[in-house]
Scaffold this motif. Structure first.
Motif, mmCIF file in Angstrom:
data_model
loop_
_atom_site.group_PDB
_atom_site.id
_atom_site.type_symbol
_atom_site.label_atom_id
_atom_site.label_comp_id
_atom_site.label_asym_id
_atom_site.label_seq_id
_atom_site.Cartn_x
_atom_site.Cartn_y
_atom_site.Cartn_z
ATOM 1 N N ALA A 133 28.182 0.639 97.451
ATOM 2 C CA ALA A 133 27.093 -0.214 97.921
ATOM 3 C C ALA A 133 26.187 0.633 98.805
ATOM 4 O O ALA A 133 26.670 1.450 99.593
ATOM 5 C CB ALA A 133 27.647 -1.400 98.701
ATOM 6 N N LEU A 134 24.869 0.446 98.655
ATOM 7 C CA LEU A 134 23.887 1.270 99.363
ATOM 8 C C LEU A 134 22.989 0.409 100.243
ATOM 9 O O LEU A 134 22.677 -0.734 99.897
ATOM 10 C CB LEU A 134 23.026 2.027 98.352
ATOM 11 N N ASP A 135 22.532 0.985 101.360
ATOM 12 C CA ASP A 135 21.563 0.282 102.202
ATOM 13 C C ASP A 135 20.145 0.689 101.805
ATOM 14 O O ASP A 135 19.934 1.401 100.816
ATOM 15 C CB ASP A 135 21.838 0.516 103.688
ATOM 16 N N SER A 136 19.153 0.271 102.569
ATOM 17 C CA SER A 136 17.755 0.516 102.208
ATOM 18 C C SER A 136 17.380 1.996 102.254
ATOM 19 O O SER A 136 16.379 2.394 101.672
ATOM 20 C CB SER A 136 16.833 -0.283 103.127
ATOM 21 N N LYS A 137 18.164 2.821 102.933
ATOM 22 C CA LYS A 137 17.894 4.257 102.987
ATOM 23 C C LYS A 137 18.815 5.035 102.042
ATOM 24 O O LYS A 137 18.968 6.233 102.179
ATOM 25 C CB LYS A 137 18.054 4.761 104.416
ATOM 26 N N PHE A 138 19.436 4.338 101.106
ATOM 27 C CA PHE A 138 20.338 4.903 100.103
ATOM 28 C C PHE A 138 21.598 5.511 100.700
ATOM 29 O O PHE A 138 22.241 6.350 100.077
ATOM 30 C CB PHE A 138 19.620 5.933 99.217
ATOM 31 N N ALA A 139 21.953 5.102 101.902
ATOM 32 C CA ALA A 139 23.215 5.541 102.498
ATOM 33 C C ALA A 139 24.333 4.637 101.975
ATOM 34 O O ALA A 139 24.141 3.442 101.775
ATOM 35 C CB ALA A 139 23.144 5.464 104.018
ATOM 36 N N VAL A 140 25.504 5.218 101.760
ATOM 37 C CA VAL A 140 26.643 4.450 101.268
ATOM 38 C C VAL A 140 27.211 3.630 102.423
ATOM 39 O O VAL A 140 27.611 4.172 103.450
ATOM 40 C CB VAL A 140 27.720 5.388 100.687
ATOM 41 N N VAL A 141 27.221 2.297 102.232
ATOM 42 C CA VAL A 141 27.761 1.405 103.263
ATOM 43 C C VAL A 141 29.040 0.710 102.802
ATOM 44 O O VAL A 141 29.658 -0.020 103.558
ATOM 45 C CB VAL A 141 26.712 0.361 103.704
ATOM 46 N N GLY A 142 29.446 0.953 101.568
ATOM 47 C CA GLY A 142 30.699 0.413 101.053
ATOM 48 C C GLY A 142 31.125 1.195 99.829
ATOM 49 O O GLY A 142 30.293 1.668 99.054
ATOM 50 N N TRP A 143 32.448 1.333 99.651
ATOM 51 C CA TRP A 143 32.984 2.147 98.560
ATOM 52 C C TRP A 143 34.321 1.574 98.149
ATOM 53 O O TRP A 143 35.137 1.205 98.992
ATOM 54 C CB TRP A 143 33.156 3.575 99.043
ATOM 55 N N LYS A 144 34.554 1.516 96.843
ATOM 56 C CA LYS A 144 35.831 1.019 96.354
ATOM 57 C C LYS A 144 36.135 1.666 95.010
ATOM 58 O O LYS A 144 35.248 1.845 94.182
ATOM 59 C CB LYS A 144 35.786 -0.502 96.198
ATOM 60 N N VAL A 154 34.120 -6.202 80.417
ATOM 61 C CA VAL A 154 33.230 -6.488 81.544
ATOM 62 C C VAL A 154 34.088 -6.708 82.786
ATOM 63 O O VAL A 154 35.128 -7.365 82.729
ATOM 64 C CB VAL A 154 32.366 -7.738 81.252
ATOM 65 N N HIS A 155 33.633 -6.164 83.907
ATOM 66 C CA HIS A 155 34.387 -6.258 85.159
ATOM 67 C C HIS A 155 33.455 -6.654 86.296
ATOM 68 O O HIS A 155 32.271 -6.335 86.290
ATOM 69 C CB HIS A 155 35.048 -4.913 85.484
ATOM 70 N N ARG A 156 34.030 -7.342 87.279
ATOM 71 C CA ARG A 156 33.309 -7.683 88.520
ATOM 72 C C ARG A 156 34.188 -7.243 89.680
ATOM 73 O O ARG A 156 35.379 -7.520 89.704
ATOM 74 C CB ARG A 156 33.044 -9.172 88.610
ATOM 75 N N VAL A 157 33.600 -6.541 90.615
ATOM 76 C CA VAL A 157 34.341 -6.071 91.782
ATOM 77 C C VAL A 157 33.559 -6.422 93.045
ATOM 78 O O VAL A 157 32.325 -6.375 93.054
ATOM 79 C CB VAL A 157 34.621 -4.549 91.693
ATOM 80 N N GLN A 158 34.296 -6.802 94.084
ATOM 81 C CA GLN A 158 33.687 -7.072 95.384
ATOM 82 C C GLN A 158 33.937 -5.866 96.287
ATOM 83 O O GLN A 158 35.054 -5.374 96.375
ATOM 84 C CB GLN A 158 34.287 -8.321 96.014
ATOM 85 N N VAL A 159 32.885 -5.427 96.956
ATOM 86 C CA VAL A 159 32.955 -4.273 97.847
ATOM 87 C C VAL A 159 32.585 -4.727 99.248
ATOM 88 O O VAL A 159 31.505 -5.295 99.458
ATOM 89 C CB VAL A 159 31.988 -3.147 97.377
ATOM 90 N N ARG A 160 33.486 -4.513 100.200
ATOM 91 C CA ARG A 160 33.186 -4.808 101.603
ATOM 92 C C ARG A 160 32.218 -3.761 102.132
ATOM 93 O O ARG A 160 32.350 -2.566 101.833
ATOM 94 C CB ARG A 160 34.458 -4.791 102.446
ATOM 95 N N THR A 161 31.244 -4.195 102.935
ATOM 96 C CA THR A 161 30.238 -3.273 103.469
ATOM 97 C C THR A 161 30.267 -3.282 104.983
ATOM 98 O O THR A 161 30.632 -4.284 105.604
ATOM 99 C CB THR A 161 28.829 -3.642 102.974
#
Length: 150
Positions: A93-104, A124-131
């Motif tokens: 998951a990325l923030d507005s400056k393209f920094a990684v704020v979540g990873w799984k 097809v897969h769906r994953v939830q990533v905590r940020t």
């Protein structure tokens, strides 16, 4: 007393003494052996490239993402692989400056032939990533086949 002049040696002899004799060209047999070896190496390389890509390929395609709140991102994606093997996919998951704020890293196990489409190859897969801060984007970073544990 007069001495007679020595006849001059031909230019080719003096050049050969100075720089060495003429180089011999390769024989027809040697040229043929080199050509056959180069062709064999090229065929072996092409066989290696075609089999290495076919045996270990996993592809992925992002379908979409959503950010339900400031601490969570959801990613939908497709994975195409051999149904009998397991795979792993890294999602970020990325923030507005393209920094990684979540990873799984998601483990995708083997599946049956009637799961998904294309004979079980595409699922097809769906994953939830905590940020750690609000995300504005979420994507699949990479998918791979894990090394077999023995």
């Amino acid at each position: 007393m007069t001495s007679r002049d020595q006849p001059a040696s031909p230019a080719t002899t003096s050049l050969a003494n100075r720089y060495g004799g003429q180089k011999r060209s390769l024989s027809g047999r040697t040229k043929r052996i080199i050509l056959i070896a180069a062709l064999a190496a090229g065929i072996a390389f092409m066989a290696w490239v075609s089999t290495s890509n076919a045996t270990s390929s996993v592809t992925f395609k992002d379908i979409g993402y959503s950010t339900p709140d400031g601490t969570l991102a959801e990613v939908d994606f497709e994975v195409t692989k051999d149904p009998a093997v397991a795979a792993k996919c890294a999602v970020k998951a990325l923030d507005s400056k393209f920094a990684v704020v979540g990873w799984k890293v998601l483990d995708i196990g083997p599946n049956s032939v009637d799961t998904g489409k294309d004979g079980g190859r595409t699922t097809v897969h769906r994953v939830q990533v905590r940020t750690e801060s609000p995300a504005v984007s979420a994507v699949v970073d990479n998918c791979w086949l894990p090394d077999k544990q023995q």
